[in-house]
Design a protein around this motif. Structure first.
Motif, PDB file in Angstrom:
ATOM      1  N   PRO A 106       0.805  -1.223   0.000  1.00 40.86           N
ATOM      2  CA  PRO A 106       0.000   0.000   0.000  1.00 40.86           C
ATOM      3  C   PRO A 106       0.836   1.269   0.000  1.00 40.86           C
ATOM      4  O   PRO A 106       0.367   2.301  -0.428  1.00 40.86           O
ATOM      5  N   GLU A 107       2.036   1.197   0.507  1.00 37.22           N
ATOM      6  CA  GLU A 107       2.901   2.376   0.472  1.00 37.22           C
ATOM      7  C   GLU A 107       4.353   1.949   0.507  1.00 37.22           C
ATOM      8  O   GLU A 107       4.682   0.839   0.923  1.00 37.22           O
ATOM      9  N   ASN A 108       5.218   2.865   0.065  1.00 35.05           N
ATOM     10  CA  ASN A 108       6.648   2.542   0.069  1.00 35.05           C
ATOM     11  C   ASN A 108       7.256   2.976   1.398  1.00 35.05           C
ATOM     12  O   ASN A 108       6.566   3.507   2.263  1.00 35.05           O
ATOM     13  N   SER A 109       8.544   2.737   1.542  1.00 31.85           N
ATOM     14  CA  SER A 109       9.168   3.129   2.799  1.00 31.85           C
ATOM     15  C   SER A 109      10.588   3.623   2.567  1.00 31.85           C
ATOM     16  O   SER A 109      11.125   3.512   1.467  1.00 31.85           O
ATOM     17  N   VAL A 110      11.150   4.187   3.623  1.00 35.57           N
ATOM     18  CA  VAL A 110      12.536   4.643   3.587  1.00 35.57           C
ATOM     19  C   VAL A 110      13.382   3.443   4.013  1.00 35.57           C
ATOM     20  O   VAL A 110      13.434   3.101   5.189  1.00 35.57           O
ATOM     21  N   VAL A 111      13.990   2.805   3.057  1.00 38.76           N
ATOM     22  CA  VAL A 111      14.729   1.578   3.337  1.00 38.76           C
ATOM     23  C   VAL A 111      16.100   1.955   3.896  1.00 38.76           C
ATOM     24  O   VAL A 111      16.854   2.679   3.255  1.00 38.76           O
TER      25      VAL A 111
END
Ligand SMILES: Nc1nc2c(c(=O)[nH]1)N[C@H]1C(S)=C(S)[C@@H](COP(=O)(O)OP(=O)(O)OC[C@H]3O[C@@H](n4cnc5c(=O)[nH]c(N)nc54)[C@H](O)[C@@H]3O)O[C@H]1N2
Ligand SMILES: Nc1nc2c(c(=O)[nH]1)N[C@H]1C(S)=C(S)[C@@H](COP(=O)(O)OP(=O)(O)OC[C@H]3O[C@@H](n4cnc5c(=O)[nH]c(N)nc54)[C@H](O)[C@@H]3O)O[C@H]1N2
Ligand code: SF4
Ligand code: SF4
Ligand code: SF4
Ligand code: SF4
Ligand code: SF4
Ligand SMILES: [Mo]
Lengths: 1096, 309, 383
Positions: A967-972
């Motif tokens: 549903p959403e991306n992230s700060v990897v």
């Protein structure tokens, strides 16, 4: 609506035993117990309906299937669309297409047998229904509400005819004063004058003497006195006509639509037709172009914008560098089965060089998380090891020309043994010529373009066993084969000091020791040694397969160059398991015998003049250079084109000239470009850009700033010839053709009904401006051009005819059964889209062949024909294993590992020569070459970006099925980085950078979009590097409220979750309104920004 | 095999007795016909061998060295298996985790094929990461229904709505299911989800003439699916809304000679499907590998989905 | 205790009104707005089903004290207990009925059942049990407080059934072999004890608030019930302890996770505050004090508090076991409505549950106020 498809298979229409039981149970129980049971009658009716609906599986009926091409990402896998009552109910892979089956099925297979055969596509491909059937698709032309600013989200619908009128005629369209229409810039209309002017300008540019040059300009002004008002600036005639003040740009474009656009723009006479290559993998293409220039008619030309990839299905060892074939790349359905099958069945091993532990890395033999931006260094370290350990392919490299290469069984060769002159500072410059050292006099040879005329051919030089020998690169006779010495260092030859090509490369690789290289790359020497050893341990069946992670850096061009040079050391070009290139069937009628030459017209104008992005042109030859000198106000791109990030900022700066109108088709630079936010102030400003027209299926992140948005047919509704990708060996040409009735309404152009689309817009403008090449007799002898079919069906007919003059490679005729399936499968299409009669009239005798091609979704060479047994060499290779299998659609000519033309090009910013060989340029640097010090300024994390397989940029955020996956991306972020910053999984952080200290998108309409994402802590990324996935954090595209005709259309929050960090990507400090760039290859730079994260 | 038979026969028996009871009371002609059919075909109350077999096919390939895509090999094998009597087929799935690239195409292919609404999923792909930088591992584990030979999900069903059919596939009879979710609770693999009646496009604007609008755009979602060979469009509160739903090995596709949707769209070619009773089939070959394992085998479920690690 | 009754009437009506939304949503829209789903398959309503069904069986067992075992002290309490069973059983069935995706097919459980399914057995069992309660009430109404043979026989049957059904719902959970925390032999065995405890708690409240018997008798009854209650609470705590410690020591990750979820998860408060402090410790303190336990208001309220504690205990058995993914990574693999492992009942679920509680309360009150045989006559009191 209820779909109750009729029963297509009579043998199955009987009731099944199961139903008997059900009916029995129901009627029995009804009588016995349940008569009075409330709701029983409802249950009863459900059963009845179900029994009636009992049937076989209509989606497996070939008459309910149309073969076409996916466009959920740009890979373009073949698909079959399964239809239920005219609705696309399911999408699967087209098994004729090599991207979905490995190997794909024979082209001759009757489609009637293929109802149950399908290939594999990725989740985006599966979810394509949700792109096409997106409630937020535009269905009428939108006009910015007069009195409201651009980007204000207030729209009015207007009729198509009215919109065309306004766009062409201009006027006070928004209550802001007069807006120039397209007619105003359609200034020069005389093709002959255009031709003469272009020639005169060429002469001016070739004149180096200032006074002589001014004289020529004065002459020019006199000669064309009657037409000077048609020029942008009579004092700088180089700019060309005012027609150039109309800019047409695109994001995604493929043949057929491209041919239509090209026809339209050349009729209009603007040179400003720009694609998006540099935002994509620009420097791969333009290094490819530089490496493919050939010495033709006395100069280096004919370089093709293309690149190579690994034929990984036949490789034994692969190094993927900045490429993730399981997630992005071109593309997972094509490449994954080749890798996994090969890995298991034939022992393929691969390494992945990527700061992020990608899904590809998850399956790798070795993950090498080298420091971003050091890709070129890594390649050079491998080159050093290979040369130092003499593990290169001597026979391949020493072949100095075609004759020698042929003797090796190689279709390609390099300049490794050619001698290069050193300049005063000892830097490599031009190739040594035989006449310069008195070895051999130049020869008069006929021009390839015009054999009547001749030019002087001066031989190149190589040492053969220490003896200077003249080299004709293209000599074919065995007696002219030259096998040169490879390592020639600082040899004095006549007046010149020379080095061999390979020596120059070796020197460049020996700039650092292995330890130093390892230090630069942030990896171990053992990594370098292991990679280099494996790479040189599989003969031709090893390959370094590179992509965006290599090219989209400020040093992108040279990174790419270094890796391709490494490949050349083992001679894997055109080899099965090595580097191959894409090959497509021509459909434009350019092959002899093809019935319809689609470039034919009733008279067009050849556009000329400087492009707004200053590509294909040398600054130092331009009249502007006389005025401004070095550094230029903005960079010039003589070696590349389609500089996406330059289009809007150049318009903003009116450099080199002001623009009147911009038409943008299917691209979204604001969203997709690094620092794309810099485009917003320009697009929002009617002073700098008087008219902005978008052809877009949505109100997107860029089209939201337009004055007009014309809707479009989407990929299941339209035509395009999607072409191939470099790692496909067989020759193919997939045809995207309408599979469903368009959701957009019909409009009338040239008296013909057609869907409201790109085609309608261009034909509509052409009709209004009476452009040549359109309407009655638009195709000259080939007839009218009043409906898009007149182009598309012609192209299919060419494709069906084939590429041999005698028609001997025509496809078979469709038989009666195939014709039936063809028309039945299209029974739901409206006449404005599909009319057997209209199509047949265009195709003529070739009609049954056209049907044959469309029934298969294009034309596809067999897997076996993609390869052939090459010549067995007369002398066997050293320890290089030898497999004679080569690509049968080979590149087949010289691979420039030393580039004279590149050296001969000067930077518009410094006036320095460019390097003509692979070299490590420490980055990041700005456009003038000055290093950036952001890291030292406390921006302690390097920001990169990647793809997840379930998203692309601006086409899939509406795919709710895909959003269920992510549903959403992230700060990897690496655990270590998270710990030192006190961050935990799931914490929200804002990303800030030197050029975006607030960490936000300023939409200049009163709204800002914060760049805040959730941290995902992982061990799978290099410490010091953070990454985010593309495709999230939208702020338009149906995700926010807009107002049309005063009615508020609420946005859907699901589509705008996550964040998009392109706006924090570094703005070039010299250019100020543009991302960092690779000044040579033109790439927009995605991976060279240093940032900080701030917990929120 | 014998496990499977028992399970099925139990289901049959209860139904049969029940029907007999009905007969006496009702005596309706149709019921009698049904009973007759039933009695004459003892092996299959719920068997579906009435679907015409499409005939055998050969694998297609445009390579000339005998190389075929395993999709084609499996399709050919499937066509052969369909020639056999129902009870002789043993459908199994083999998932080769070494080849699974974690693409989720199978998940979405399945959603699209079966028109699964929000909250319903038959085959998610689970992800695992382990290790410390730079020695990291990552693995993807697709999880369809295991079609257990000893399924914990069926005996708990109060109305026999879910049962193992003659081909060994655990079905849900949507019109029988009362929606109690006991089977969901019982499945040790979380392989069942309930249909709560949502759609992905609901609530989106209609705005006729301004944008395409929901009414023009929801057709794909409203179209019938073909689970268990029945055309069924989700509407109102009719089944499958309110029911337990699960992977059925794409029975409706198998019966027309087409591989399950998650198999044909597997870009890693990690998912294999076929008849384990055919000793020459690809799945038989793979099951025999030493690196074969099954999930939670210790629970005695006897899964028919095998993993290669 | 007229005021207590009034207050309860008002509360009952308010609860019913609050419940209207839940009933409307469930009956006319369906299960879309519930928060339980495919992973946490059973939520508040199932917990309430277990809870109410438990009270019904517990109350029935208490009724046997008068009618079967003929313990003099309990004379006159039997019908109150039977009536309690009569209103809580439907409350249980409504709760579970609302939980069915296709309630309209419930007839299938009778006509096309799977006899080996515990769920089917439970439906049958509760139907029969309901019949027994009804019949018992009818007989009692006809024969006053005298225990005839018929009443005794029926009580005998009902007694056995009460144990069976309350054990059965435990088994319903227990048979799920993969839910390690449920799959312990003790679980079904615990349920009858829980049931009895809730029966006693309810009885304590009823006697305290509405008992019309002589004060001395009422006080003795309250005392006896209190002592019984304390014993049951201690047994329950012991069982809880043995469950938890066994699970924690065995170290099965699923078990440990579930226990941790109960004790330290999002709903720690429901365990510590509702179940342990309010539901166990506080009542034991109150009931252990002779004076407090004899106080009408205090004892009555304590009964209610214990019931709340048990409701929480039911929930703490159901939800945490379900909130542990069967396989790791399921929560991230595919997201969507009804695919969460964190569960908190939705507004609509609460609403419906409150409505059911209101319904049961009102039914009880109306019964004891309006049904002639439940209205206690002064003669009875003196007898
Ligand atoms: N952070 C980050 N950014 C990236 C990348 C990355 O890896 N990370 N990758 C980059 C790459 S490789 C590329 S190629 C670029 C691509 O960037 P662009 O070429 O700009 O492509 P999109 O963003 O896909 O733009 C698509 C536009 O077309 C519209 N559209 C969609 N379908 C249709 C249609 O059928 N017809 C018409 N007329 N319009 C349509 C959409 O509404 C949208 O406005 O993005 C780049 N941006
Ligand atoms: N799912 C999906 N697939 C797509 C597309 C899409 O939008 N979505 N778009 C298509 C298009 S237009 C394109 S151009 C291709 C792009 O295909 P790729 O170039 O393969 O994809 P990217 O994700 O851009 O980058 C590849 C890898 O580079 C890594 N990387 C990032 N920075 C660096 C670096 O500095 N050095 C190195 N060595 N590696 C780095 C990333 O972690 C990523 O794994 O994909 C195509 N396929
Ligand atoms: S890779 Fe996926 S999205 Fe891209 S074209 Fe192929 S199937 Fe479509
Ligand atoms: S995996 Fe679950 S749903 Fe499938 S058969 Fe086994 S227990 Fe039943
Ligand atoms: S949900 Fe349906 S299939 Fe599952 S146990 Fe309940 S009635 Fe049976
Ligand atoms: S076999 Fe069919 S139903 Fe099962 S997971 Fe695969 S696609 Fe879905
Ligand atoms: S489609 Fe195949 S490779 Fe992709 S996730 Fe599913 S099983 Fe794995
Ligand atoms: Mo791209």
């Amino acid at each position: 609506m209820t779909s109750k498809p009729e029963n297509k298979q009579p043998e199955n229409c009987g009731l099944s035993r199961r139903d008997f039981v059900k009916i029995g149970a129901i009627t029995g129980s009804a009588a016995a117990f349940l008569g009075g049971m409330p709701g029983f009658s409802r249950i009863m009716s459900v059963r009845a309906q179900e029994v009636e609906g009992e049937q076989a599986y209509p989606l497996a009926d070939p008459a309910n299937q149309i073969y076409t091409v996916c466009l959920q990402c740009n890979t373009g896998c073949g698909i079959k669309v399964k239809l239920l009552d005219g609705i696309a109910a399911k999408i699967d892979g087209n098994p004729f297409h090599p991207m979905t089956m490995y190997p794909h099925i024979p082209y001759e297979t009757p489609v009637s047998e293929l109802g149950t055969v399908e290939g594999a596509i990725c989740p985006k491909g599966q979810a394509g229904l949700q792109s096409v059937y997106d409630p937020y698709r535009l269905v009428s032309v939108l006009k910015r509400k007069p009195g409201t600013p651009r980007g204000g989200g207030q729209w009015e619908t207007i009729s198509f005819e009215q919109a065309i009128t306004e766009v062409v005629e201009g006027g006070d369209l928004f209550g802001e004063g007069r807006v120039p229409g397209l007619r105003e810039s359609y200034a020069l209309t005389d093709a002959d004058i255009a031709k003469q002017m272009a020639a005169a300008i060429k002469a001016i540019q070739n004149e180096r003497d200032a006074d002589a040059r001014q004289a020529l300009i004065t002459d020019f002004q006199a000669t064309f006195a009657d037409h000077l008002d048609a020029l942008i600036d009579p004092d700088i005639p180089d700019f060309g006509p005012r027609n150039n003040q109309f800019v047409f740009a695109w994001g995604r474009l493929k043949d057929a639509r491209k041919d239509l656009i090209a026809r339209f723009l050349s009729a209009y006479g603007t040179t400003n037709a720009h694609g998006h290559t540099t935002v994509c993998q620009g420097s791969l293409y333009f290094t490819g172009k530089a490496m493919s220039e050939q010495f033709t008619d006395g100069s280096w030309k004919g370089g093709v914008k293309f690149y190579w990839q690994g034929d990984i299905g036949n490789s034994e060892f692969v190094i993927f560098v900045g490429a993730s074939p399981f997630e992005g790349n071109y593309g997972p359905p094509l490449r994954s089965p080749r890798i996994t099958t090969n890995m298991l069945n034939r022992g393929l091993r691969f390494a992945v060089v990527d700061p992020r532990f990608s899904k590809t890395a998850a399956k790798a033999w070795r993950w090498v998380p080298a420091r971003p931006g050091t890709e070129g260094a890594l390649a050079l370290s491998l080159i050093r090891w290979v040369i130092d350990n003499e593990r290169y392919n001597v026979p391949y490299l020493s072949a100095a020309n075609r004759a020698a290469a042929s003797a090796n069984g190689d279709p390609t060769w390099t300049e490794a043994s050619w001698l290069v002159k050193l300049d005063d500072e000892g830097n490599p410059s031009k190739f040594s010529r035989a006449s310069e050292i008195g070895l051999r006099e130049p020869e008069e040879r006929p021009l390839s373009t015009n054999p009547e005329n001749t030019y002087l051919f001066d031989y190149f030089v190589a040492l053969v066993n220490g003896e200077p020998t003249a080299v004709d690169p293209y000599a074919t006779e065995p007696e002219n084969a030259v096998r040169g010495d490879l390592l020639v260092d600082n040899l004095q030859l006549g007046d010149f000091t020379v080095k061999s090509g390979l020596q120059i490369i070796a020197d460049s690789a020996r700039q650092h020791t292995l330890e130093e290289w390892a230090e630069i790359c942030g990896i171990g020497v053992d990594d370098i040694e292991a990679l280099a050893f494996e790479f040189t341990n599989h003969g031709h069946k090893a390959v370094a397969d590179i992509h965006r992670g290599v090219s989209q850096h400020t040093n992108g061009f040279y990174n790419v160059y270094a890796w391709y040079t490494l490949n050349a050391l083992i001679g894997n070009y055109d080899r099965a398991g090595g580097l191959i290139k894409a090959t497509t069937y021509k459909a434009d009628g350019s092959k002899a015998g093809q019935p319809f030459k689609i470039s034919t017209s009733n008279g067009t104008m050849a556009p000329f003049g400087t492009s707004i992005i200053r590509h294909n042109e040398k600054y130092d030859k331009h009249t502007l250079f006389r005025r401004d000198g070095y550094p230029a106000r903005r960079n010039w791109y003589p070696l590349s084109s389609d500089i996406y990030q330059e289009i809007i900022p150049s318009i903003g700066d009116a450099y080199p000239y002001a623009v009147k109108a911009l038409m943008f088709y299917m691209g979204s630079p604001v969203y997709s470009l690094p620092a794309g936010n810099t485009n917003i102030p320009i697009l929002s400003d009617p002073q700098r850009l008087p008219l902005f027209i978008a052809i877009d299926a949505f109100i997107g992140e860029t089209s939201m700033f337009a004055d007009y948005i014309f809707p479009d047919t989407m990929y299941l509704e339209r035509w395009e010839f999607h072409g191939s990708h470099p790692s496909v060996a067989p020759k193919i040409q997939p045809v995207r053709n309408p599979a469903i009735a368009p959701l957009v309404p019909e409009v009338t152009v040239f008296g013909q009904p057609m869907p409201l689309s790109l085609e309608a817009v261009l034909l509509g403008i052409a009709e209004r401006l009476e452009l040549p090449g359109f309407g009655t007799g638009g195709y000259g002898d080939l007839g009218d051009f009043k409906h898009p079919d007149a182009l598309y069906i012609k192209m299919v007919a060419n494709l069906a005819f084939g590429e041999r003059e005698d028609g001997s490679d025509s496809v078979p005729d469709a038989d009666a059964e195939e014709l039936r399936i063809f028309s039945e499968a299209r029974r739901h299409l409206p006449a404005s889209v599909y009319s057997a009669e209209r199509w047949q009239t265009i195709a003529g005798d070739l009609w049954p062949k056209v049907v044959y091609v469309l029934n298969r979704g294009g034309r596809f060479q067999s897997y076996a024909r993609g390869y052939k047994e090459g010549e067995v060499p007369e002398q066997s290779a050293n320890y290089f294993g030898f497999d004679p299998t080569i690509a049968s659609n080979p590149f087949g000519t010289m691979v420039n590992i030393y580039q004279e033309k590149t050296w001969d090009t000067k930077s518009a910013m410094t006036g320095d020569h460019l390097y003509g060989y692979a070299r490590y340029l420490p980055g990041p640097f700005d456009v003038t070459g000055q290093p950036l010090n952001d890291e030292a300024d406390g921006y302690d994390l390097r920001l990169i970006t990647h793809r997840e397989i379930m998203q692309t940029k601006s086409r899939t955020s509406s795919n709710y099925w895909l959003l269920a996956l992510l549903p959403e991306n992230s700060v990897v972020m690496n655990t270590v980085d998270a710990e030192t910053r006190g961050l935990q999984d799931g914490d929200l952080v804002r990303i800030v950078s030197p050029s975006n200290p607030n960490g936000e998108w300023d939409l200049m309409n009163g709204n800002t979009v914060p760049i805040i994402g959730r941290v995902k802590v992982t061990e799978g990324i290099r410490p010091g590097v953070i990454s985010f996935a593309l495709g999230f954090g939208h702020w338009a595209y149906g995700g926010v409220d807009v107002s049309i005709n005063g009615q508020t259309i609420p946005g859907d929050q699901r589509r705008i979750r996550g964040f998009h960090a392109n706006a924090v990507m570094r703005v070039d400090p010299y250019l100020q309104n543009t991302t960092l760039v690779d000044p040579v290859g033109g790439s927009a730079v995605f991976y060279d920004t240093f940032v900080r994260v701030v917990k929120v | 095999m014998s496990d499977k038979e028992t399970v099925k026969q139990e289901a049959d028996l209860t139904r049969r007795n029940f029907l007999k009871g009905l007969m006496g009371a009702a005596g309706a002609a149709t019921a009698l016909a049904a009973y007759e059919t039933l009695v004459n075909n003892p092996e299959g109350l719920l068997a579906q061998e009435d679907v015409a077999s499409p005939g055998t096919v050969t694998a297609l390939s445009s390579a000339d060295d005998g190389q075929v895509d395993i999709l084609e090999r499996m399709r050919a094998e499937l066509s052969q298996a369909l020639q056999k009597p129902v009870a002789d087929r043993r459908w199994v799935m083999v998932i080769d985790l070494r080849k699974c690239v974690g693409c989720h195409a199978c998940t979405i292919g399945c959603v699209a094929e079966n028109k699964l609404p929000p909250g319903v999923v038959y085959r998610p792909v689970l992800e695992e990461e382990w290790g410390t930088y730079p020695n990291v591992g990552r693995r993807f584990i697709p999880r369809p229904c295991m079609q257990c030979d000893n399924p914990p999900c069926t005996p708990v069903c109060p109305v026999n709505a879910t049962f193992k059919n003659a081909e060994g596939i655990v079905e849900v009879d949507y019109d029988q299911c009362i929606g109690c979710r006991a089977c969901l609770t019982a499945c040790p693999y979380g392989a069942r989800t309930s249909d709560f009646g949502l759609t992905y496009t609901e609530g989106l604007p209609v705005a006729d003439g301004l944008i395409a609008g929901r009414l023009n755009a929801e057709g794909y979602e409203r179209a019938a699916n073909f689970e268990y060979g029945e055309a069924r469009a989700r509407q109102g509160r009719e089944s499958p809304i309110g029911n337990a739903r699960k992977c059925h090995f794409c029975l409706h596709r198998i019966h027309v000679g087409e591989l399950p949707a998650c198999v044909t769209t597997c870009i890693g070619r990690a998912t294999l499907f076929g008849d384990a009773n055919d000793p020459d089939s690809l799945v038989s070959e793979m099951i025999a590998q030493p690196n074969m394992m099954r999930l939670k085998e210790e629970l005695g479920t006897s899964p028919r989905v095998y993993y290669l690690v | 205790m007229i005021t207590a009754k009034r207050v309860l009437y008002v509360l009952g009506i308010v609860a019913l009104i609050l419940g209207l939304y839940g009933f409307y949503s469930r009956l006319f829209i369906g299960e879309r707005d519930v928060n339980y789903g495919s992973y946490v398959t059973w939520g508040l309503w199932v917990a309430m089903y277990l809870f109410f069904a438990g009270i019904a069986s517990g109350s029935f067992v208490i009724a046997t004290l008068e009618y079967l075992f003929e313990i003099p002290l309990f004379k006159g309490t039997g019908k109150l207990a039977l009536w309690a069973a009569m209103v809580t059983l439907p409350a249980a069935l409504i709760s579970i009925g609302m939980d069915l995706g296709h309630l309209e097919r419930i007839w299938k459980v009778y006509l096309q059942p799977n006899p080996t399914s515990l769920l089917a057995q439970m439906v049958w069992g509760y139907t029969l049990f309901g019949g027994v309660i009804l019949l018992s009430l009818w007989l009692v109404a006809r024969h006053g407080h005298r225990s005839t043979f018929a009443v005794k026989a029926l009580m005998m049957v009902g007694f056995v059934m009460a144990i069976f059904v309350s054990g059965g719902v435990g088994a319903l959970l227990g048979v799920n072999a993969s839910r390690a925390i449920w799959h312990v032999g003790l679980l079904p065995a615990q349920f009858p004890i829980f049931s009895l405890a809730t029966g006693v708690a309810l009885m304590l409240t009823i006697i305290s608030f509405f008992g019309t018997m002589e004060d001395a008798i009422r006080v003795r009854l309250q005392r006896v019930l209190s002592i019984g209650m304390i014993v049951l609470l201690l047994v329950k705590t012991y069982l809880l302890w043995s469950d938890f410690s066994m699970s924690l020591y065995s170290g099965v990750p699923q078990n440990v996770d579930a226990i941790n979820a109960v004790m330290y998860g999002d709903y720690w408060w429901s365990f510590w505050i509702l179940q342990i402090v309010l539901g166990t410790i506080l009542p034991i303190i109150v009931l252990i004090m002779p004076n407090w336990s004899k106080n009408r208001l205090l004892a009555g309220l304590t009964g209610i508090v214990i019931l709340v504690g048990f409701a929480a205990a039911r929930a703490n058995i159901v939800f945490p076991a379900l909130s542990i993914p069967e396989l790791e990574g399921m929560a991230e693999a595919f997201s969507g409505p009804h695919l969460n492992f964190d569960y908190f009942p939705s507004l609509m679920e609460w609403s419906l549950t409150i409505g059911v509680v209101g319904l049961a309360t009102l039914a009880y009150l109306i019964g004891i106020d309006r049904l002639p045989f439940l209205k206690q006559t002064p003669s009875e009191v003196t007898q």
